[in-house]
Design an enzyme around this catalytic site. Structure first.
Site, mmCIF file in Angstrom:
data_model
loop_
_atom_site.group_PDB
_atom_site.id
_atom_site.type_symbol
_atom_site.label_atom_id
_atom_site.label_comp_id
_atom_site.label_asym_id
_atom_site.label_seq_id
_atom_site.Cartn_x
_atom_site.Cartn_y
_atom_site.Cartn_z
ATOM 1 N N LYS A 40 0.803 -1.228 0.000
ATOM 2 C CA LYS A 40 0.000 0.000 0.000
ATOM 3 C C LYS A 40 0.835 1.278 0.000
ATOM 4 O O LYS A 40 0.513 2.216 -0.740
ATOM 5 C CB LYS A 40 -0.999 -0.034 1.161
ATOM 6 C CG LYS A 40 -2.140 -1.016 0.908
ATOM 7 C CD LYS A 40 -3.004 -1.271 2.130
ATOM 8 C CE LYS A 40 -4.121 -2.270 1.788
ATOM 9 N NZ LYS A 40 -4.814 -2.754 2.972
ATOM 10 N N TYR A 66 -2.904 -0.867 10.805
ATOM 11 C CA TYR A 66 -4.353 -1.071 10.902
ATOM 12 C C TYR A 66 -4.918 -0.346 12.125
ATOM 13 O O TYR A 66 -4.447 0.730 12.493
ATOM 14 C CB TYR A 66 -4.692 -2.567 10.922
ATOM 15 C CG TYR A 66 -4.166 -3.348 9.756
ATOM 16 C CD1 TYR A 66 -4.281 -2.863 8.453
ATOM 17 C CD2 TYR A 66 -3.556 -4.590 9.937
ATOM 18 C CE1 TYR A 66 -3.806 -3.595 7.370
ATOM 19 C CE2 TYR A 66 -3.086 -5.328 8.850
ATOM 20 C CZ TYR A 66 -3.209 -4.818 7.568
ATOM 21 O OH TYR A 66 -2.735 -5.542 6.508
ATOM 22 N N VAL A 98 -0.928 -9.173 5.883
ATOM 23 C CA VAL A 98 -1.412 -10.441 6.439
ATOM 24 C C VAL A 98 -0.587 -11.643 5.961
ATOM 25 O O VAL A 98 -0.808 -12.760 6.418
ATOM 26 C CB VAL A 98 -2.916 -10.672 6.145
ATOM 27 C CG1 VAL A 98 -3.758 -9.634 6.857
ATOM 28 C CG2 VAL A 98 -3.199 -10.698 4.650
#
Length: 305
Positions: free
Chosen positions: A64, A241, A259
């Site tokens: 990201k 997160y 993940v």
């Protein structure tokens, strides 16, 4: 330094069994919880490693910040900022907005799935195949590794089972925040998450962000210094997160988890750190990886606060 890293891995090895590998993507369920590795690249050019630092895994959400960088390089800060916000959501990375409020770009940030899907549509390219290839090339350049490839098995597994991401993409589409074909955008996103890396690759990527956009070996400028500030700030507030606040207090450096078990950490002006341990906590972060980083931060006074 290597003795310290070996010691930290031994201290934190019990935590590998307390985490759970991601199972909602079937290929990730094959991960080995025993794996634990770290690679550290310092500003003086020295590098140190311990454990399973050479093991490959898929980059997942650690892509990201690279997506954000390419979107910034292609469009500039003002354009990106108008389409994907910067505020932490305080919700899980794959949360669906279920209120009756209109979904706005300010409700997204680049480190959650919905924001990252939106960013795929901001990349330049004749089609989504070209957009992904440009993202892959930037990943290779940042990691100083021309051999980085797509993990086809994980990509196909994500594509088959990624219905929650489809829901997020269609939600974006319904509010006018996504103009392109949903399946084409998602194909690019699933491929982006399925790029195969190791801890050394993540340390190199983290170091370029720590070095304000300059390559550690050649000193070549890959992106403007301002974009490093932008990305690092968002990593600090949103990169782990809905555990980002705890991480800021206990570790105190910009970082991004995935993940697949990877964590990329940025220690501005000092070092880039790559960690791999696929056992995750309830928020989707590497459990043993965070423990290693917390101890390393305290021993070496890495916190920026």
């Amino acid at each position: 330094m290597e003795e310290l890293l070996e010691q930290l891995l031994e201290e934190c090895r019990p935590y590998t069994q307390k985490g759970q590998v991601a199972t909602y993507i079937p290929e990730l369920a094959k991960g080995n919880r025993d794996d634990l590795g770290i690679y550290v690249l310092r500003s003086d050019g020295r590098h140190y490693q311990a454990g399973d630092y050479q093991k490959c895994f898929t980059i997942q959400s650690v892509v990201k910040p690279i997506l954000l960088l390419l979107a910034l390089m292609d469009n500039g800060e003002e354009y990106v900022r108008a389409r994907v916000g910067v505020e932490a959501t305080g919700k899980p990375f794959d949360a669906i907005n279920v209120t009756d409020q209109t979904l706005l770009s300010d409700h997204l940030n680049p480190m959650v799935n919905m924001g990252a899907i939106a960013m795929c549509s901001l990349l330049k390219g004749a089609d989504y195949h070209e957009r992904f290839q440009r993202l892959l090339e930037l990943t290779r350049k940042l990691a100083n590794n021309p051999d980085i490839q797509l993990d086809e098995a994980v990509y196909l597994s994500e594509k088959r089972t990624g219905n929650k991401n489809r829901a997020l993409a269609f939600l974006l589409k319904s509010y006018g925040l996504l103009q392109d074909d949903v399946e084409e955008v998602l194909d690019c996103y699933f491929k982006a998450c399925s790029i195969s890396v190791n801890s050394k690759d993540l340390a190199n990527i983290g170091f370029v962000l720590a070095n304000r956009g300059k390559h550690p070996q050649s000193d070549e400028r890959i992106f403007p210094s301002r974009y490093a500030n932008y990305v690092n700030a968002i990593l600090m507030t949103c990169g782990m997160y809905d555990g980002s606040g705890d991480f800021a207090v206990n570790v105190g450096v910009p970082a991004k988890s995935g993940v697949g078990g990877g964590i990329m950490a940025v220690v501005p002006t000092r070092m880039g750190i790559g960690i791999f341990s696929p056992g995750l906590d309830s928020k989707g972060n590497s459990l043993a990886g965070i423990q290693v980083l917390e101890r390393l931060s305290k021993r070496m006074y890495l916190s920026i606060f």
